[in-house]
Write a protein that holds these residues in place. Structure first.
Motif, mmCIF file in Angstrom:
data_model
loop_
_atom_site.group_PDB
_atom_site.id
_atom_site.type_symbol
_atom_site.label_atom_id
_atom_site.label_comp_id
_atom_site.label_asym_id
_atom_site.label_seq_id
_atom_site.Cartn_x
_atom_site.Cartn_y
_atom_site.Cartn_z
ATOM 1 N N ALA A 357 0.847 -1.206 0.000
ATOM 2 C CA ALA A 357 0.000 0.000 0.000
ATOM 3 C C ALA A 357 0.874 1.244 0.000
ATOM 4 C CB ALA A 357 -0.923 0.005 1.212
ATOM 5 N N THR A 358 1.582 1.466 -1.108
ATOM 6 C CA THR A 358 2.565 2.543 -1.170
ATOM 7 C C THR A 358 1.993 3.863 -1.674
ATOM 8 O OG1 THR A 358 3.227 1.976 -3.424
ATOM 9 C CG2 THR A 358 4.367 0.854 -1.632
ATOM 10 N N ALA A 359 0.658 3.969 -1.790
ATOM 11 C CA ALA A 359 0.050 5.157 -2.434
ATOM 12 C C ALA A 359 0.040 6.362 -1.498
ATOM 13 C CB ALA A 359 -1.365 4.831 -2.889
ATOM 14 N N ILE A 360 1.226 6.854 -1.182
ATOM 15 C CA ILE A 360 1.353 8.010 -0.297
ATOM 16 C C ILE A 360 1.920 9.167 -1.106
ATOM 17 C CG2 ILE A 360 2.328 8.901 1.829
ATOM 18 C CD1 ILE A 360 0.385 6.552 2.181
ATOM 19 N N ILE A 361 1.119 10.191 -1.344
ATOM 20 C CA ILE A 361 1.539 11.357 -2.113
ATOM 21 C C ILE A 361 1.531 12.568 -1.180
ATOM 22 C CG2 ILE A 361 0.902 12.926 -3.979
ATOM 23 C CD1 ILE A 361 2.171 10.319 -4.892
ATOM 24 N N LYS A 362 2.692 13.197 -1.041
ATOM 25 C CA LYS A 362 2.814 14.362 -0.163
ATOM 26 C C LYS A 362 2.309 15.628 -0.836
ATOM 27 C CE LYS A 362 6.185 16.935 2.611
ATOM 28 N NZ LYS A 362 7.613 16.996 3.047
ATOM 29 N N ASN A 363 2.711 15.853 -2.082
ATOM 30 C CA ASN A 363 2.355 17.068 -2.818
ATOM 31 C C ASN A 363 1.656 16.705 -4.119
ATOM 32 O OD1 ASN A 363 3.890 19.068 -1.094
ATOM 33 N ND2 ASN A 363 5.581 17.759 -1.739
ATOM 34 N N ALA A 364 0.503 17.299 -4.346
ATOM 35 C CA ALA A 364 -0.233 17.074 -5.584
ATOM 36 C C ALA A 364 -0.619 18.418 -6.187
ATOM 37 C CB ALA A 364 -1.483 16.232 -5.320
ATOM 38 N N PHE A 365 -0.460 18.512 -7.502
ATOM 39 C CA PHE A 365 -0.733 19.748 -8.230
ATOM 40 C C PHE A 365 -1.745 19.462 -9.336
ATOM 41 C CE2 PHE A 365 3.564 19.656 -6.643
ATOM 42 C CZ PHE A 365 3.689 20.858 -5.953
ATOM 43 N N GLN A 366 -2.715 20.359 -9.499
ATOM 44 C CA GLN A 366 -3.774 20.155 -10.473
ATOM 45 C C GLN A 366 -4.008 21.408 -11.313
ATOM 46 O OE1 GLN A 366 -3.825 17.231 -7.601
ATOM 47 N NE2 GLN A 366 -4.474 19.289 -7.051
ATOM 48 N N LEU A 367 -4.290 21.208 -12.593
ATOM 49 C CA LEU A 367 -4.717 22.267 -13.495
ATOM 50 C C LEU A 367 -6.001 21.805 -14.175
ATOM 51 C CD1 LEU A 367 -1.350 23.258 -15.213
ATOM 52 C CD2 LEU A 367 -2.591 24.582 -13.494
ATOM 53 N N GLY A 368 -7.017 22.676 -14.194
ATOM 54 C CA GLY A 368 -8.283 22.292 -14.782
ATOM 55 C C GLY A 368 -8.967 23.428 -15.505
ATOM 56 N N ALA A 369 -9.941 23.066 -16.328
ATOM 57 C CA ALA A 369 -10.689 24.072 -17.084
ATOM 58 C C ALA A 369 -12.063 23.519 -17.412
ATOM 59 C CB ALA A 369 -9.953 24.445 -18.370
ATOM 60 N N THR A 370 -12.997 24.428 -17.682
ATOM 61 C CA THR A 370 -14.345 24.097 -18.128
ATOM 62 C C THR A 370 -14.635 24.886 -19.405
ATOM 63 O OG1 THR A 370 -15.203 23.595 -15.931
ATOM 64 C CG2 THR A 370 -16.807 24.285 -17.586
ATOM 65 N N TYR A 371 -15.262 24.207 -20.364
ATOM 66 C CA TYR A 371 -15.762 24.921 -21.534
ATOM 67 C C TYR A 371 -17.282 24.892 -21.487
ATOM 68 C CZ TYR A 371 -16.690 26.604 -26.199
ATOM 69 O OH TYR A 371 -17.148 27.346 -27.255
ATOM 70 N N GLU A 372 -17.890 26.073 -21.468
ATOM 71 C CA GLU A 372 -19.339 26.189 -21.343
ATOM 72 C C GLU A 372 -19.969 26.213 -22.734
ATOM 73 O OE1 GLU A 372 -19.625 29.784 -19.085
ATOM 74 O OE2 GLU A 372 -19.058 28.811 -17.188
ATOM 75 N N PHE A 373 -20.445 25.048 -23.170
ATOM 76 C CA PHE A 373 -21.083 24.967 -24.479
ATOM 77 C C PHE A 373 -22.382 25.766 -24.523
ATOM 78 C CE2 PHE A 373 -18.324 21.274 -24.934
ATOM 79 C CZ PHE A 373 -17.937 21.382 -26.259
ATOM 80 N N SER A 374 -23.123 25.716 -23.421
ATOM 81 C CA SER A 374 -24.391 26.428 -23.344
ATOM 82 C C SER A 374 -24.714 26.647 -21.883
ATOM 83 C CB SER A 374 -25.503 25.608 -24.021
ATOM 84 O OG SER A 374 -25.781 24.429 -23.281
ATOM 85 N N ASP A 375 -25.897 27.219 -21.613
ATOM 86 C CA ASP A 375 -26.317 27.417 -20.227
ATOM 87 C C ASP A 375 -26.519 26.090 -19.516
ATOM 88 O OD1 ASP A 375 -26.258 30.125 -20.598
ATOM 89 O OD2 ASP A 375 -28.416 30.304 -21.018
ATOM 90 N N ARG A 376 -26.704 25.026 -20.283
ATOM 91 C CA ARG A 376 -26.997 23.733 -19.674
ATOM 92 C C ARG A 376 -25.826 22.755 -19.694
ATOM 93 N NH1 ARG A 376 -33.194 21.960 -21.313
ATOM 94 N NH2 ARG A 376 -34.228 23.807 -20.473
ATOM 95 N N LEU A 377 -24.962 22.812 -20.708
ATOM 96 C CA LEU A 377 -23.928 21.795 -20.899
ATOM 97 C C LEU A 377 -22.546 22.384 -20.738
ATOM 98 C CD1 LEU A 377 -23.096 18.914 -21.713
ATOM 99 C CD2 LEU A 377 -23.158 19.685 -24.106
ATOM 100 N N ASN A 378 -21.747 21.753 -19.840
ATOM 101 C CA ASN A 378 -20.350 22.128 -19.633
ATOM 102 C C ASN A 378 -19.456 20.907 -19.836
ATOM 103 O OD1 ASN A 378 -21.138 24.701 -18.887
ATOM 104 N ND2 ASN A 378 -21.028 24.279 -16.690
ATOM 105 N N LEU A 379 -18.289 21.126 -20.426
ATOM 106 C CA LEU A 379 -17.270 20.086 -20.548
ATOM 107 C C LEU A 379 -16.109 20.449 -19.624
ATOM 108 C CD1 LEU A 379 -16.185 17.536 -22.001
ATOM 109 C CD2 LEU A 379 -15.110 19.095 -23.649
#
Length: 443
Positions: A357-379
């Motif tokens: 069970a070696t899944a020990i992560i001290k530092n994690a970095f994330q980059l994300g984005a959303t594209y708003e196709f319409s008022d109802r649908l987001n990717l």
């Protein structure tokens, strides 16, 4: 002499998850992951709200569906060193060291959530199916690394696979325009495979391999959420211990004998507190979590039993800090950056017991984005990278050495250690079928 002795997954879809914070997944879905997992006091999306604070789903209008799927890769590395002995059992002063790379491939990571409420109602409801936990390694047999030499001189191939799917049904109630409370009973399904199986009693040929065992569990989560309506927000939540039935292993030894054993491993209670602030084009979130491994079956105990099996992982409590910022100044393209810090629950005395069970992560970095196709649908999309911030390290343990080197029988001059990096790319969408405002306009 170099010896040292030592599916779900079929309810809605199959999953194979790998956690970054102990065996607790740091975030759920593309949006929440991109905020570093912070959501207790800043509900940016329904998946993060359902996972970390059931009260906060009261901020969402209408019926919203969210689905995400990601590909996860981890790169653990296992190191070991043992002293060499002559034919009389005396140390020669030489050491035998080696390294083994994990050869596990990509793992899918899905998340499904829905939230709904009626116009003019103080009640909001939700349902979710999340892969919230997992760990796994595949270290092949390796004659150049003492820990991976064939049994009984080493452990041979070391492989583990743990997966936990959680189904939640959520209810939130608005006490007034500022405060909400929430409640979420949870049902859980887990699978666990261990090669070799250290929770079983060894025989003369060593420890056995197992089939994939399953267990079911239950628990719940409660939360409160405050929205000042001026930008400041706050939340508290408590997820109870998820109590599981025992894993029942069918074991096969290398001499072709068979046997069975049971192992009880629950999912720890989690305390979360979060703050949020929204102003103009920015949403800021900060969470702190305490993961209570020290009072969780399977993790609270450790060491050898009288029959040389392992009683538990022996983890300390874990602290997690999650932070994220969302910028909405670009039309139809919100951008997010997140960071997660996790303490290491494995101290050097028990590092040997935690090779699977070696899944020990001290530092994690994330980059994300959303594209708003319409008022109802987001990717939505996110990229994650994590590292263990160095090695988890300790001595190799042998029950035959306990009398001379208590309490676990550390072999003098030996060492076992492991580190890892993780990478994840996830995409998803959320769709609003009909908002409360739209319902009002239809009338």
């Amino acid at each position: 002499m170099r010896s040292f002795y030592s599916k779900l997954l079929y309810l809605l879809f199959s999953i194979s998850a790998m956690a970054q914070t102990g065996h607790v997944l740091q975030g759920t879905g593309s949006v929440n992951m991109s905020m570093g997992g912070a959501s207790t006091g800043q509900p940016i999306d329904i998946s993060g709200a359902l996972q970390w604070n059931p009260a906060s789903i009261s901020t969402f209008d209408g019926t919203i569906l969210s689905f995400d799927i990601g590909l996860f890769a981890s790169s653990p590395t296992l190191y070991s060193t043992v002293p060499e002995f002559d034919n009389m059992g005396q140390p020669t002063g030489n050491f035998f060291s080696g390294v083994t790379e994990d050869d596990r491939g990509l793992s899918p990571m899905p998340a499904l959530a829905v939230v709904w409420g009626k116009e003019d109602s103080k009640h909001t409801f939700g349902a979710s199916a999340f892969g919230i936990s997992g760990f796994g390694v595949t270290f092949p047999e390796n004659m150049t690394n003492p820990i991976n030499m064939p049994q009984p001189n080493g452990f041979g191939r070391i492989e583990s696979d743990y997966i936990l799917l959680q189904i939640g049904f959520t209810w939130a109630y608005e006490l007034n325009e500022n405060f909400s409370i929430g409640l979420e009973p949870t049902l859980n399904y887990a699978t666990l495979e261990l090669i070799p199986n250290p929770t079983a009693n060894p025989n003369g040929s060593g420890y056995p391999s197992t089939d994939k065992a399953t267990a079911t569990g239950f628990g719940g989560q409660i939360g409160v959420f405050y929205d000042s309506k001026t930008g400041f927000k706050a939340g508290l939540s408590y997820k109870t211990t998820q109590s599981f039935s025992d894993f029942e292993f069918d074991n096969t030894f290398s001499d072709n004998s068979t046997g069975t054993n049971e192992f009880d491993m629950d999912y720890p209670a989690i305390y979360s507190i979060g703050l949020g602030y929204s102003k103009s084009d920015f949403d800021i979130a900060l969470d702190y979590r305490l993961v209570d491994y020290e009072n969780t079956d399977g993790f609270s105990t450790t060491g050898w039993t009288p029959t040389a099996s392992v009683s538990g992982f022996g983890w300390e409590n874990m602290s997690i800090v999650s932070a994220g910022i969302q910028y909405k100044g670009i039309e139809k393209l919100p951008l997010r950056v997140g960071y997660t810090y996790s303490s290491n629950p494995i101290n050097e005395d028990v590092a040997f017991f935690n090779i699977p069970a070696t899944a020990i992560i001290k530092n994690a970095f994330q980059l994300g984005a959303t594209y708003e196709f319409s008022d109802r649908l987001n990717l939505n999309a996110v990229y994650h990278h994590g590292d263990s911030g160095g090695k988890t390290s300790g001595q190799i343990l042998n029950p035959a050495f306990i009398s001379g080197f208590p309490p676990y029988g550390a072999i003098p001059g030996s060492n076992v250690s492991y580190d890892m990096t993780t990478d994840l790319f996830m995409i998803g969408f959320n769709y609003t079928f009909k908002s409360k405002q739209a319902e009002t306009n239809d009338k």
